[in-house]
Design a protein around this motif. Structure first.
Motif, PDB file in Angstrom:
ATOM      1  N   UNK A 185       0.830  -1.206   0.000  1.00  9.31           N
ATOM      2  CA  UNK A 185       0.000   0.000   0.000  1.00  9.31           C
ATOM      3  C   UNK A 185       0.861   1.250   0.000  1.00  9.31           C
ATOM      4  N   UNK A 186       0.645   2.109  -0.995  1.00 12.84           N
ATOM      5  CA  UNK A 186       1.305   3.418  -1.060  1.00 12.84           C
ATOM      6  C   UNK A 186       0.289   4.487  -0.672  1.00 12.84           C
ATOM      7  N   UNK A 187       0.675   5.357   0.258  1.00 12.54           N
ATOM      8  CA  UNK A 187      -0.238   6.338   0.832  1.00 12.54           C
ATOM      9  C   UNK A 187       0.326   7.742   0.630  1.00 12.54           C
ATOM     10  N   UNK A 188      -0.448   8.590  -0.002  1.00 14.59           N
ATOM     11  CA  UNK A 188      -0.019   9.964  -0.207  1.00 14.59           C
ATOM     12  C   UNK A 188      -0.163  10.807   1.053  1.00 14.59           C
ATOM     13  N   UNK A 189       0.820  11.674   1.263  1.00 17.98           N
ATOM     14  CA  UNK A 189       0.798  12.636   2.373  1.00 17.98           C
ATOM     15  C   UNK A 189       1.117  14.003   1.767  1.00 17.98           C
ATOM     16  N   UNK A 190       0.197  14.563   0.980  1.00 20.95           N
ATOM     17  CA  UNK A 190       0.533  15.754   0.183  1.00 20.95           C
ATOM     18  C   UNK A 190       0.806  17.007   0.999  1.00 20.95           C
ATOM     19  N   UNK A 191       0.365  17.018   2.270  1.00 18.73           N
ATOM     20  CA  UNK A 191       0.614  18.188   3.098  1.00 18.73           C
ATOM     21  C   UNK A 191       1.871  18.102   3.929  1.00 18.73           C
ATOM     22  N   UNK A 192       2.649  17.036   3.742  1.00 22.62           N
ATOM     23  CA  UNK A 192       3.884  16.841   4.503  1.00 22.62           C
ATOM     24  C   UNK A 192       4.904  17.937   4.150  1.00 22.62           C
ATOM     25  N   UNK A 193       5.494  18.517   5.181  1.00 21.99           N
ATOM     26  CA  UNK A 193       6.598  19.462   4.970  1.00 21.99           C
ATOM     27  C   UNK A 193       7.914  18.702   5.007  1.00 21.99           C
ATOM     28  N   UNK A 194       8.773  18.949   4.029  1.00 22.18           N
ATOM     29  CA  UNK A 194      10.071  18.289   3.925  1.00 22.18           C
ATOM     30  C   UNK A 194      11.153  19.339   4.136  1.00 22.18           C
ATOM     31  N   UNK A 195      11.902  19.173   5.230  1.00 25.92           N
ATOM     32  CA  UNK A 195      12.868  20.194   5.632  1.00 25.92           C
ATOM     33  C   UNK A 195      12.127  21.530   5.751  1.00 25.92           C
ATOM     34  N   UNK A 196      12.478  22.521   4.992  1.00 28.07           N
ATOM     35  CA  UNK A 196      11.794  23.812   5.113  1.00 28.07           C
ATOM     36  C   UNK A 196      10.724  24.019   4.046  1.00 28.07           C
ATOM     37  N   UNK A 197      10.471  23.004   3.212  1.00 25.37           N
ATOM     38  CA  UNK A 197       9.506  23.132   2.116  1.00 25.37           C
ATOM     39  C   UNK A 197       8.114  22.719   2.603  1.00 25.37           C
ATOM     40  N   UNK A 198       7.228  23.695   2.765  1.00 21.74           N
ATOM     41  CA  UNK A 198       5.879  23.450   3.271  1.00 21.74           C
ATOM     42  C   UNK A 198       5.015  22.829   2.177  1.00 21.74           C
TER      43      UNK A 198
ATOM     44  N   UNK B  59      11.195  14.195  -2.450  1.00 26.76           N
ATOM     45  CA  UNK B  59      12.203  14.673  -3.399  1.00 26.76           C
ATOM     46  C   UNK B  59      13.544  15.022  -2.755  1.00 26.76           C
ATOM     47  N   UNK B  60      13.612  15.006  -1.434  1.00 26.25           N
ATOM     48  CA  UNK B  60      14.905  15.223  -0.788  1.00 26.25           C
ATOM     49  C   UNK B  60      15.549  13.914  -0.351  1.00 26.25           C
ATOM     50  N   UNK B  61      14.943  12.791  -0.710  1.00 26.82           N
ATOM     51  CA  UNK B  61      15.545  11.507  -0.363  1.00 26.82           C
ATOM     52  C   UNK B  61      16.694  11.209  -1.325  1.00 26.82           C
TER      53      UNK B  61
ATOM     54  N   UNK C  92      14.422  18.334  -6.016  1.00 27.18           N
ATOM     55  CA  UNK C  92      14.457  18.638  -4.595  1.00 27.18           C
ATOM     56  C   UNK C  92      13.078  19.123  -4.164  1.00 27.18           C
ATOM     57  N   UNK C  93      12.742  18.878  -2.898  1.00 26.99           N
ATOM     58  CA  UNK C  93      11.432  19.261  -2.382  1.00 26.99           C
ATOM     59  C   UNK C  93      11.283  20.771  -2.380  1.00 26.99           C
ATOM     60  N   UNK C  94      10.116  21.233  -2.863  1.00 28.06           N
ATOM     61  CA  UNK C  94       9.825  22.655  -2.905  1.00 28.06           C
ATOM     62  C   UNK C  94       8.447  22.909  -2.316  1.00 28.06           C
ATOM     63  N   UNK C  95       8.284  24.061  -1.734  1.00 30.50           N
ATOM     64  CA  UNK C  95       6.993  24.424  -1.152  1.00 30.50           C
ATOM     65  C   UNK C  95       5.884  24.343  -2.192  1.00 30.50           C
ATOM     66  N   UNK C  96       4.791  23.676  -1.808  1.00 31.02           N
ATOM     67  CA  UNK C  96       3.614  23.594  -2.669  1.00 31.02           C
ATOM     68  C   UNK C  96       3.635  22.504  -3.707  1.00 31.02           C
ATOM     69  N   UNK C  97       4.657  21.646  -3.727  1.00 30.99           N
ATOM     70  CA  UNK C  97       4.698  20.555  -4.715  1.00 30.99           C
ATOM     71  C   UNK C  97       3.489  19.639  -4.586  1.00 30.99           C
ATOM     72  N   UNK C  98       3.101  19.320  -3.351  1.00 28.84           N
ATOM     73  CA  UNK C  98       2.019  18.382  -3.053  1.00 28.84           C
ATOM     74  C   UNK C  98       2.279  17.003  -3.667  1.00 28.84           C
TER      75      UNK C  98
ATOM     76  N   UNK D 142      10.294  -0.654  -3.543  1.00 23.88           N
ATOM     77  CA  UNK D 142      10.528   0.570  -4.309  1.00 23.88           C
ATOM     78  C   UNK D 142      11.953   1.062  -4.073  1.00 23.88           C
ATOM     79  N   UNK D 143      12.612   1.451  -5.175  1.00 28.55           N
ATOM     80  CA  UNK D 143      14.006   1.890  -5.092  1.00 28.55           C
ATOM     81  C   UNK D 143      14.188   3.193  -5.864  1.00 28.55           C
ATOM     82  N   UNK D 144      15.258   3.916  -5.554  1.00 29.32           N
ATOM     83  CA  UNK D 144      15.539   5.179  -6.236  1.00 29.32           C
ATOM     84  C   UNK D 144      16.206   4.980  -7.591  1.00 29.32           C
TER      85      UNK D 144
END
Length: 521
Positions: free
Chosen positions: A43-56, A81-83, A89-95, A141-143
């Protein structure tokens, strides 16, 4: 071919075209596939509101793996995207995680993961959108070989523009029957000559090396063979689903235009079906469905949003997939926005009006009763929960109020039979039902998102139910109940209750994470 496919030759193990965000702009925030090839659905679960580092609101996806002992946190993964090894790279609002689809794009026997990030900025165009594709392996899943696709990628038709929302909806299927799954990408914010947000769908084809640009297709309502006109606000491609409706071995694509103005009714909605061929999807012979067609019960009305949720499954086990269409804002009599679900049967010529069925909570023995604003049909998932060979249908009713608890949410389960879906023997689930972890609380919206797969390998599909507004130490952190299949359908426990504070799950629950949500509201 993937172990878990929505094909008439195999009863569907998963389909999640789902609704959220104050019941607008639907997307599939969960996906099921066998990413490590061990025979158990994951099961893959989306967490679109997750903040990654400083990217809200950068977003993330949690992957939980199946086993003989049900889903387990052992080996679970968090992707963003920061993994390390993931491009960008993770950016604010990517969702990231607002939409997800699983399919075996390179035909290696391991399902892969496509993750929409429709808020992604591309070349200074805010909200243009993109899709991250991660590949499965024996280790899950792998990068390795991960890639980001957008409309500025070489070989992809059209170009990135602000607010296109490329990746807002995703669906996988083998449209050309070559053994590699393909990916349909909704672009509901695509503009046309007649206005903003007319919408489009881009299709990427699978190869031995995974998804590739050659053969990319681009469909709009102005594409020859597709009925209608690309007009502002239509949002063509807002929801997508796949199934083999004519049983020719090529998957077909369902495209919702749930904001379409039809026969003078604003936002009534229509649905298009494009058929797969050895050469890929074709608009030749495409079908268009609406509520004003002969032999279709009900009629088109303002703001019905016909097609805002979709699910395909062989409900009568005749070898042809059937299509369930959510009409969550359907008024039933004088009860506004009670909701309904239309079911069309597959045949050798595609979907047909023969024996059309329309379900509401005031229909026959369907449990509970219609109430204003219930939004019955806002989320759908088709799978065989009782293992009898007939696909069943789970129906989300996220704004259902129970015993005075407003918008706690519920799920109806209709069982399949030789005569298709039936209303007798249906089940009604909510968080205060016997055996279900947690309890009904105001505005939890249990049933906002749905997904199904055989997580414990017992031959019966299990049901994952999103509760995106569940408070887990913080408001609207989100959670998910997983109910397991049995000979009688979904059983009343013991179920599982997943969130980001469960031991072994990466990160922690935070306000507005939206764990399991298709959108942020």
């Amino acid at each position: 071919m993937p172990a878990l496919r929505t094909c008439s030759a195999r009863v569907p193990a998963v389909l999640a075209l789902i609704a959220a965000s104050a019941l607008a702009h639907r997307a599939a925030a969960q996906a099921v596939g066998d990413f490590d090839g061990d025979g158990f659905a994951d099961l893959a679960i989306g967490v679109p509101g997750e903040s990654i580092n400083s990217a809200i609101d950068a977003g993330a996806v949690q992957v939980i793996y199946g086993s003989a002992s049900k889903l387990t946190a052992t080996g679970s993964q968090q992707w963003h995207l920061d993994r390390s090894g993931v491009p960008g790279e993770a950016e604010t609002g990517d969702q990231l995680g607002r939409a997800i689809a699983a399919g075996d794009f390179n035909g290696d026997g391991f399902d892969d993961l496509a993750i929409g990030m429709s808020g992604r900025e591309i070349s200074s165009d805010e909200g243009a959108g993109a899709v991250l594709v991660l590949y499965g392996s024996a280790a899950g899943i792998a990068a390795a070989n991960a890639r980001i696709w957008d409309q500025d990628t070489s070989g992809i038709e059209d170009g990135a523009q602000a607010n296109d929302a490329f990746g807002n909806a995703l669906a996988s299927g083998d449209f050309n029957g070559d053994g590699f799954d393909d990916l349909a990408v909704g672009v509901p914010g695509e503009d046309s000559d007649l206005g903003l947000d007319a919408g489009a769908v881009s299709v990427l084809y699978g190869t031995g090396a995974g998804l590739d640009a050659p053969g990319n297709q681009f469909f709009q309502q102005d594409t020859g063979g597709i009925n209608g006109t690309a007009e502002g606000g239509d949002s063509f491609g807002e929801a997508l689903a796949t199934g083999d409706f004519n049983n020719d071995g090529n998957d077909d694509l369902v495209i919702a235009v749930s904001n379409e103005d039809f026969n003078g009714e604003e936002g009534a909605g229509i649905v298009h079906v494009l058929f797969g061929t050895a050469g890929g999807l074709t608009a030749a012979g495409a079908q268009t469905w609406d509520e004003d067609q002969n032999n279709v019960p009900e009629s088109a009305e303002d703001d019905d949003n016909f097609g805002a949720a979709l699910a395909a499954g062989d409900f009568d086990n005749d070898g042809f997939d059937d299509l369930a269409i959510g009409v969550a804002e359907e008024s039933v009599g004088t009860i506004a926005n009670a909701g309904g679900v239309l079911v069309l049967r597959g045949s050798a010529i595609g979907l047909t009006v023969n024996d059309v069925k329309f379900f509401t909570q005031d229909k026959g023995e369907v449990r509970d009763s219609c109430q204003a604003g219930d939004h019955f049909g806002n989320a759908l998932a088709a799978a065989d929960f009782n293992g009898d060979g007939f696909a069943d249908l789970a129906i989300g009713v996220p704004l259902e109020s129970i015993d005075g608890i407003s918008q706690c949410g519920a799920v109806n389960l209709l069982l399949g039979s030789a005569n298709g879906l039936r209303d007798d023997g249906n089940q009604f689930w909510h968080q205060s039902a016997e055996g279900i972890i947690d309890k009904n609380e105001p505005k939890d919206r249990f049933g906002s998102t749905l997904a199904a797969g055989d997580f414990d390998g017992d031959g019966r599909a299990d049901l994952a139910v999103g509760v995106p507004h569940e408070d887990i130490g913080a408001p609207d952190a989100g959670a998910m109940n997983v109910l397991y299949g049995s000979a009688n359908g979904v059983k009343n426990g013991p179920d599982q209750f997943w969130h980001q504070d469960v031991a072994g799950i990466a990160d922690t629950s935070n306000e507005d994470d939206g764990f399991g949500a298709a959108n942020i509201d």
